[in-house]
Design a protein around this motif. Structure first.
Motif, PDB file in Angstrom:
ATOM      1  N   ALA A  67       0.844  -1.209   0.000  1.00 35.24           N
ATOM      2  CA  ALA A  67       0.000   0.000   0.000  1.00 35.24           C
ATOM      3  C   ALA A  67       0.875   1.254   0.000  1.00 35.24           C
ATOM      4  N   GLN A  68       1.951   1.226   0.791  1.00 28.60           N
ATOM      5  CA  GLN A  68       2.816   2.408   0.867  1.00 28.60           C
ATOM      6  C   GLN A  68       3.517   2.685  -0.455  1.00 28.60           C
ATOM      7  N   LYS A  69       3.908   1.618  -1.147  1.00 31.66           N
ATOM      8  CA  LYS A  69       4.708   1.777  -2.370  1.00 31.66           C
ATOM      9  C   LYS A  69       3.852   1.931  -3.621  1.00 31.66           C
ATOM     10  N   ALA A  70       2.540   1.671  -3.496  1.00 30.64           N
ATOM     11  CA  ALA A  70       1.713   1.598  -4.708  1.00 30.64           C
ATOM     12  C   ALA A  70       1.917   2.816  -5.592  1.00 30.64           C
ATOM     13  N   VAL A  99      -4.212 -10.822  -3.664  1.00 29.49           N
ATOM     14  CA  VAL A  99      -5.656 -11.114  -3.634  1.00 29.49           C
ATOM     15  C   VAL A  99      -6.434  -9.824  -3.874  1.00 29.49           C
ATOM     16  N   ASP A 100      -7.768  -9.983  -3.984  1.00 31.58           N
ATOM     17  CA  ASP A 100      -8.563  -8.861  -4.503  1.00 31.58           C
ATOM     18  C   ASP A 100      -8.482  -7.593  -3.659  1.00 31.58           C
ATOM     19  N   PHE A 101      -8.422  -7.732  -2.308  1.00 30.37           N
ATOM     20  CA  PHE A 101      -8.419  -6.491  -1.532  1.00 30.37           C
ATOM     21  C   PHE A 101      -7.137  -5.685  -1.779  1.00 30.37           C
ATOM     22  N   MET A 102      -6.052  -6.370  -2.130  1.00 29.64           N
ATOM     23  CA  MET A 102      -4.790  -5.661  -2.429  1.00 29.64           C
ATOM     24  C   MET A 102      -4.921  -4.909  -3.755  1.00 29.64           C
ATOM     25  N   ALA A 103      -5.574  -5.546  -4.724  1.00 22.33           N
ATOM     26  CA  ALA A 103      -5.766  -4.893  -6.021  1.00 22.33           C
ATOM     27  C   ALA A 103      -6.700  -3.689  -5.886  1.00 22.33           C
ATOM     28  N   ASP A 104      -7.733  -3.820  -5.045  1.00 23.30           N
ATOM     29  CA  ASP A 104      -8.635  -2.678  -4.806  1.00 23.30           C
ATOM     30  C   ASP A 104      -7.846  -1.500  -4.235  1.00 23.30           C
ATOM     31  N   THR A 105      -6.966  -1.801  -3.277  1.00 23.01           N
ATOM     32  CA  THR A 105      -6.199  -0.719  -2.647  1.00 23.01           C
ATOM     33  C   THR A 105      -5.313  -0.019  -3.674  1.00 23.01           C
ATOM     34  N   VAL A 106      -4.678  -0.813  -4.538  1.00 23.28           N
ATOM     35  CA  VAL A 106      -3.827  -0.207  -5.578  1.00 23.28           C
ATOM     36  C   VAL A 106      -4.692   0.674  -6.490  1.00 23.28           C
ATOM     37  N   LYS A 107      -5.865   0.190  -6.867  1.00 21.82           N
ATOM     38  CA  LYS A 107      -6.742   0.973  -7.757  1.00 21.82           C
ATOM     39  C   LYS A 107      -7.188   2.265  -7.073  1.00 21.82           C
ATOM     40  N   LEU A 108      -7.477   2.183  -5.767  1.00 19.25           N
ATOM     41  CA  LEU A 108      -7.895   3.389  -5.038  1.00 19.25           C
ATOM     42  C   LEU A 108      -6.769   4.420  -5.014  1.00 19.25           C
ATOM     43  N   LEU A 109      -5.541   3.925  -4.830  1.00 22.44           N
ATOM     44  CA  LEU A 109      -4.414   4.854  -4.706  1.00 22.44           C
ATOM     45  C   LEU A 109      -3.890   5.293  -6.068  1.00 22.44           C
ATOM     46  N   CYS A 110      -4.159   4.521  -7.107  1.00 25.69           N
ATOM     47  CA  CYS A 110      -3.672   4.842  -8.458  1.00 25.69           C
ATOM     48  C   CYS A 110      -4.854   4.780  -9.436  1.00 25.69           C
ATOM     49  N   PRO A 111      -5.840   5.674  -9.278  1.00 23.98           N
ATOM     50  CA  PRO A 111      -7.084   5.534 -10.051  1.00 23.98           C
ATOM     51  C   PRO A 111      -6.895   5.672 -11.561  1.00 23.98           C
ATOM     52  N   SER A 152     -15.233   2.265   7.589  1.00 26.56           N
ATOM     53  CA  SER A 152     -14.200   2.350   8.631  1.00 26.56           C
ATOM     54  C   SER A 152     -13.657   3.770   8.784  1.00 26.56           C
ATOM     55  N   ASP A 153     -13.179   4.056  10.014  1.00 23.33           N
ATOM     56  CA  ASP A 153     -12.546   5.363  10.253  1.00 23.33           C
ATOM     57  C   ASP A 153     -11.076   5.321   9.888  1.00 23.33           C
ATOM     58  N   VAL A 154     -10.440   4.189  10.130  1.00 22.72           N
ATOM     59  CA  VAL A 154      -9.023   4.050   9.773  1.00 22.72           C
ATOM     60  C   VAL A 154      -8.749   2.570   9.495  1.00 22.72           C
ATOM     61  N   PRO A 205     -10.098   6.249   5.005  1.00 15.64           N
ATOM     62  CA  PRO A 205      -9.354   5.487   6.025  1.00 15.64           C
ATOM     63  C   PRO A 205      -8.015   4.949   5.520  1.00 15.64           C
ATOM     64  N   ILE A 206      -7.889   4.747   4.205  1.00 14.67           N
ATOM     65  CA  ILE A 206      -6.579   4.291   3.694  1.00 14.67           C
ATOM     66  C   ILE A 206      -5.564   5.420   3.841  1.00 14.67           C
ATOM     67  N   ARG A 207      -5.958   6.614   3.436  1.00 11.95           N
ATOM     68  CA  ARG A 207      -5.029   7.755   3.546  1.00 11.95           C
ATOM     69  C   ARG A 207      -4.679   8.022   5.013  1.00 11.95           C
ATOM     70  N   ARG A 208      -5.684   7.866   5.885  1.00 12.47           N
ATOM     71  CA  ARG A 208      -5.426   8.096   7.314  1.00 12.47           C
ATOM     72  C   ARG A 208      -4.402   7.080   7.821  1.00 12.47           C
ATOM     73  N   MET A 209      -4.541   5.819   7.380  1.00  7.61           N
ATOM     74  CA  MET A 209      -3.579   4.778   7.780  1.00  7.61           C
ATOM     75  C   MET A 209      -2.173   5.159   7.301  1.00  7.61           C
ATOM     76  N   LEU A 210      -2.068   5.562   6.040  1.00 11.69           N
ATOM     77  CA  LEU A 210      -0.729   5.858   5.503  1.00 11.69           C
ATOM     78  C   LEU A 210      -0.113   7.037   6.250  1.00 11.69           C
ATOM     79  N   GLU A 211      -0.944   8.009   6.613  1.00 11.73           N
ATOM     80  CA  GLU A 211      -0.461   9.169   7.356  1.00 11.73           C
ATOM     81  C   GLU A 211       0.019   8.744   8.756  1.00 11.73           C
ATOM     82  N   LEU A 212      -0.809   7.924   9.430  1.00  9.68           N
ATOM     83  CA  LEU A 212      -0.476   7.518  10.808  1.00  9.68           C
ATOM     84  C   LEU A 212       0.693   6.548  10.872  1.00  9.68           C
ATOM     85  N   SER A 213       1.016   5.880   9.739  1.00  8.83           N
ATOM     86  CA  SER A 213       2.126   4.929   9.839  1.00  8.83           C
ATOM     87  C   SER A 213       3.465   5.542   9.435  1.00  8.83           C
ATOM     88  N   LYS A 214       3.493   6.834   9.185  1.00 10.11           N
ATOM     89  CA  LYS A 214       4.783   7.480   8.820  1.00 10.11           C
ATOM     90  C   LYS A 214       5.733   7.508  10.004  1.00 10.11           C
TER      91      LYS A 214
END
Ligand code: 13P
Ligand code: SF4
Length: 325
Positions: A58-61, A76-88, A138-140, A316-325
């Motif tokens: 997710a961080q490198k997408a 698996v599919d949830f990983m592909a969804d995350t990539v699509k969300l981050l790289c529309p 989800s919130d995060v 919540p994906i962006r919030r996760m990436l922000e909080l994991s810096k």
């Protein structure tokens, strides 16, 4: 989806090198980048431009895909969804659209919405191994690599829901002293490990540290010398002075462990309920070289996300990436 076993050897074909050559050629021709999770077959990990755990993927997408026209997500599919969300704007493809996840399936969005409604005032923390619908509720989000840090970013008395993995949630409760309300979901692969099987291996290899993924059940987690995401377990195995390790997670990770430390011995814990002794994730192993080649050649299985859900899930994906810096 069926959860039957699929052993690695059965998947190797005589045309393996030809497939690898085809994929390399197609990657160049189509300006495609290949991302892979540590649980897919070693051949696919070797051909990928980037291999990581869920957090790293997710961080490198965005950076990994910046110059590519096509992104092929081998996981698996949830990983592909995350990539699509981050790289529309990218064309995101998957080798096999049937590669889902039993953990994500254990949390239908409609049921999770009712669970949230039953707990008014709670913040909703979800493991990234979920459907888009659950992400949107989800919130995060968290991965196994950042769950502790993100949970600890909330005040000690915060009212928190954690879904869908009861095992990861219980582990995080135990190390943070929190009392998160847990959704009752689990991964069928990690639930198959047993403390008894580890105890038997410990008799044979008493000095070997036990590496455990936190998706495992509590008695298994308690036997771990190290408990962490696939990246954490890999890092430990490579840096440790020990020469033998007992590994309780999906055996795809052994490929990188053996590559990174060829002189060390890695012993996969057998599942408690299997006749063949492997504990492959049948979903991850739906990714094969032949499907990768066909997918790239025909630009098949493009991932599309519902725009309204995507907008909500991205928060919540962006919030996760922000909080994991
Ligand atoms: P990590 O990649 O966070 O270690 O999770 C393991 C997993 O089950 C991915 O499907
Ligand atoms: Fe899902 Fe478990 Fe497979 Fe990971 S290992 S993709 S959590 S079923």
């Amino acid at each position: 989806m069926n959860n039957s076993c699929s052993c690695a050897d059965a998947r190797l074909s005589d045309g393996r090198q030809a497939l690898i050559d085809d994929i390399r050629r197609l990657k160049k021709e189509k300006n495609a980048v290949v991302l892979a999770h540590y649980y897919v077959d070693g051949d696919i990990q070797d051909i990928a431009d980037y291999v990581g755990d869920s957090l790293a993927l997710a961080q490198k997408a965005q950076s990994a895909c910046a110059d590519a026209d096509i992104v092929l997500m081998c996981g698996v599919d949830f990983m592909a969804d995350t990539v699509k969300l981050l790289c529309p704007d990218k064309k995101v493809l998957v080798p096999d659209p049937a590669a889902g996840c039993s953990l994500a399936d254990s949390c239908p969005p409609e049921d999770f919405a009712r669970f949230i409604a039953d707990h008014p005032g709670y913040t909703v923390i979800s493991y990234v191994n979920t459907s888009l619908g659950v992400k949107a509720l989800s919130d995060v989000l968290v991965t196994s690599g950042n769950a502790r840090k993100i949970v600890e970013s909330f005040p000690a008395d915060a009212k928190l829901i954690f879904g869908p993995d009861r095992n990861l949630g219980a582990y995080i409760n135990s190390v943070t002293g929190r009392d998160m309300v847990l959704w009752n979901g689990a991964c069928h692969v990690h639930e198959r490990f047993s403390a008894e099987a580890i105890a038997r291996l410990k008799e044979e290899y008493p000095e070997a540290p036990v590496l455990v993924h936190p998706e495992c059940k509590r008695p298994v987690v308690l036997m771990g010398d190290v408990v962490g995401s696939t990246a954490v377990l890999l890092d430990y195995a490579l840096k440790s002075d020990s020469d033998t390790f007992i590994v309780a997670t999906e055996p795809g990770i052994l490929h990188r462990m053996r590559q990174g430390a060829p002189g060390k011995t890695f012993i996969p814990v057998p599942p408690s309920d299997s006749t063949c002794g492997c504990n492959d994730c049948n979903f991850m192993k739906l990714n094969t070289l032949a499907k990768l080649r066909d997918c790239l050649a025909g630009e098949l299985n493009e991932v599309h996300v519902d725009p309204a859900l995507a907008e909500r899930a991205l928060v919540p994906i962006r919030r996760m990436l922000e909080l994991s810096k």
